[in-house]
Design a protein around this motif. Structure first.
Motif, PDB file in Angstrom:
ATOM      1  N   SER A   9      50.902  38.171  51.710  1.00  0.00           N
ATOM      2  CA  SER A   9      49.892  39.171  52.053  1.00  0.00           C
ATOM      3  C   SER A   9      49.215  39.750  50.823  1.00  0.00           C
ATOM      4  O   SER A   9      48.134  40.301  50.909  1.00  0.00           O
ATOM      5  CB  SER A   9      50.496  40.293  52.894  1.00  0.00           C
ATOM      6  N   HIS A  10      49.850  39.641  49.664  1.00  0.00           N
ATOM      7  CA  HIS A  10      49.285  40.164  48.424  1.00  0.00           C
ATOM      8  C   HIS A  10      48.769  39.051  47.521  1.00  0.00           C
ATOM      9  O   HIS A  10      48.461  39.279  46.374  1.00  0.00           O
ATOM     10  CB  HIS A  10      50.329  41.000  47.677  1.00  0.00           C
ATOM     11  N   GLY A  11      48.683  37.875  48.055  1.00  0.00           N
ATOM     12  CA  GLY A  11      48.238  36.734  47.277  1.00  0.00           C
ATOM     13  C   GLY A  11      46.745  36.759  47.017  1.00  0.00           C
ATOM     14  O   GLY A  11      46.038  37.682  47.386  1.00  0.00           O
ATOM     15  N   SER A  12      46.283  35.738  46.343  1.00  0.00           N
ATOM     16  CA  SER A  12      44.873  35.694  45.988  1.00  0.00           C
ATOM     17  C   SER A  12      44.176  34.553  46.712  1.00  0.00           C
ATOM     18  O   SER A  12      44.795  33.602  47.151  1.00  0.00           O
ATOM     19  CB  SER A  12      44.720  35.533  44.480  1.00  0.00           C
ATOM     20  N   ARG A  13      42.872  34.713  46.828  1.00  0.00           N
ATOM     21  CA  ARG A  13      42.016  33.659  47.353  1.00  0.00           C
ATOM     22  C   ARG A  13      41.088  33.247  46.223  1.00  0.00           C
ATOM     23  O   ARG A  13      40.440  34.096  45.610  1.00  0.00           O
ATOM     24  CB  ARG A  13      41.181  34.164  48.528  1.00  0.00           C
ATOM     25  N   GLU A  16      41.283  35.146  42.949  1.00  0.00           N
ATOM     26  CA  GLU A  16      40.982  36.581  42.890  1.00  0.00           C
ATOM     27  C   GLU A  16      42.176  37.375  43.412  1.00  0.00           C
ATOM     28  O   GLU A  16      42.622  37.150  44.527  1.00  0.00           O
ATOM     29  CB  GLU A  16      39.747  36.892  43.729  1.00  0.00           C
ATOM     30  N   PRO A  17      42.690  38.329  42.617  1.00  0.00           N
ATOM     31  CA  PRO A  17      43.811  39.140  43.098  1.00  0.00           C
ATOM     32  C   PRO A  17      43.423  39.933  44.355  1.00  0.00           C
ATOM     33  O   PRO A  17      42.266  40.338  44.515  1.00  0.00           O
ATOM     34  CB  PRO A  17      44.096  40.087  41.935  1.00  0.00           C
ATOM     35  N   ALA A  18      44.385  40.151  45.209  1.00  0.00           N
ATOM     36  CA  ALA A  18      44.139  40.864  46.465  1.00  0.00           C
ATOM     37  C   ALA A  18      43.590  42.272  46.216  1.00  0.00           C
ATOM     38  O   ALA A  18      42.723  42.734  46.946  1.00  0.00           O
ATOM     39  CB  ALA A  18      45.415  40.932  47.293  1.00  0.00           C
ATOM     40  N   ILE A  19      44.064  42.950  45.166  1.00  0.00           N
ATOM     41  CA  ILE A  19      43.585  44.310  44.891  1.00  0.00           C
ATOM     42  C   ILE A  19      42.115  44.293  44.496  1.00  0.00           C
ATOM     43  O   ILE A  19      41.355  45.183  44.873  1.00  0.00           O
ATOM     44  CB  ILE A  19      44.457  45.020  43.814  1.00  0.00           C
ATOM     45  N   ARG A  21      39.879  42.062  45.520  1.00  0.00           N
ATOM     46  CA  ARG A  21      39.157  41.781  46.763  1.00  0.00           C
ATOM     47  C   ARG A  21      39.055  43.040  47.623  1.00  0.00           C
ATOM     48  O   ARG A  21      37.996  43.368  48.149  1.00  0.00           O
ATOM     49  CB  ARG A  21      39.855  40.659  47.526  1.00  0.00           C
ATOM     50  N   GLN A  22      40.140  43.792  47.745  1.00  0.00           N
ATOM     51  CA  GLN A  22      40.147  45.005  48.554  1.00  0.00           C
ATOM     52  C   GLN A  22      39.198  46.044  47.962  1.00  0.00           C
ATOM     53  O   GLN A  22      38.471  46.711  48.690  1.00  0.00           O
ATOM     54  CB  GLN A  22      41.571  45.558  48.641  1.00  0.00           C
ATOM     55  N   GLU A  25      35.644  45.273  48.800  1.00  0.00           N
ATOM     56  CA  GLU A  25      35.342  45.509  50.208  1.00  0.00           C
ATOM     57  C   GLU A  25      35.223  47.002  50.525  1.00  0.00           C
ATOM     58  O   GLU A  25      34.492  47.388  51.425  1.00  0.00           O
ATOM     59  CB  GLU A  25      36.426  44.885  51.083  1.00  0.00           C
TER      60      GLU A  25
END
Length: 59
Positions: A9-13, A16-19, A21-22, A25
């Motif tokens: 759930s905290h991985g990257s796409r 890009e780190p999840a933080i 990306r968040q 957004e």
């Protein structure tokens, strides 16, 4: 098992780190002078701006 779920759930796409990306957004980087005027009305807290691209944006 719980560690695997949390890691996924905290991985990257796309690297890009999840933080990051968040943050993209949740926060709008296109703040205007009208937004600042509104903030001055609704809060007495100090306003700190960061990330101005150059001196010409201040004029």
């Amino acid at each position: 098992m719980a560690h695997d779920v949390m890691a996924a759930s905290h991985g990257s796409r796309d690297g890009e780190p999840a933080i990051a990306r968040q943050s993209k957004e949740q926060f709008d980087a296109s703040i205007t002078r009208e937004d600042l005027a509104w903030l001055r009305v609704v809060t007495s807290l100090p306003l700190v701006l960061k990330g101005l691209p150059g001196i010409n944006t201040l004029i």
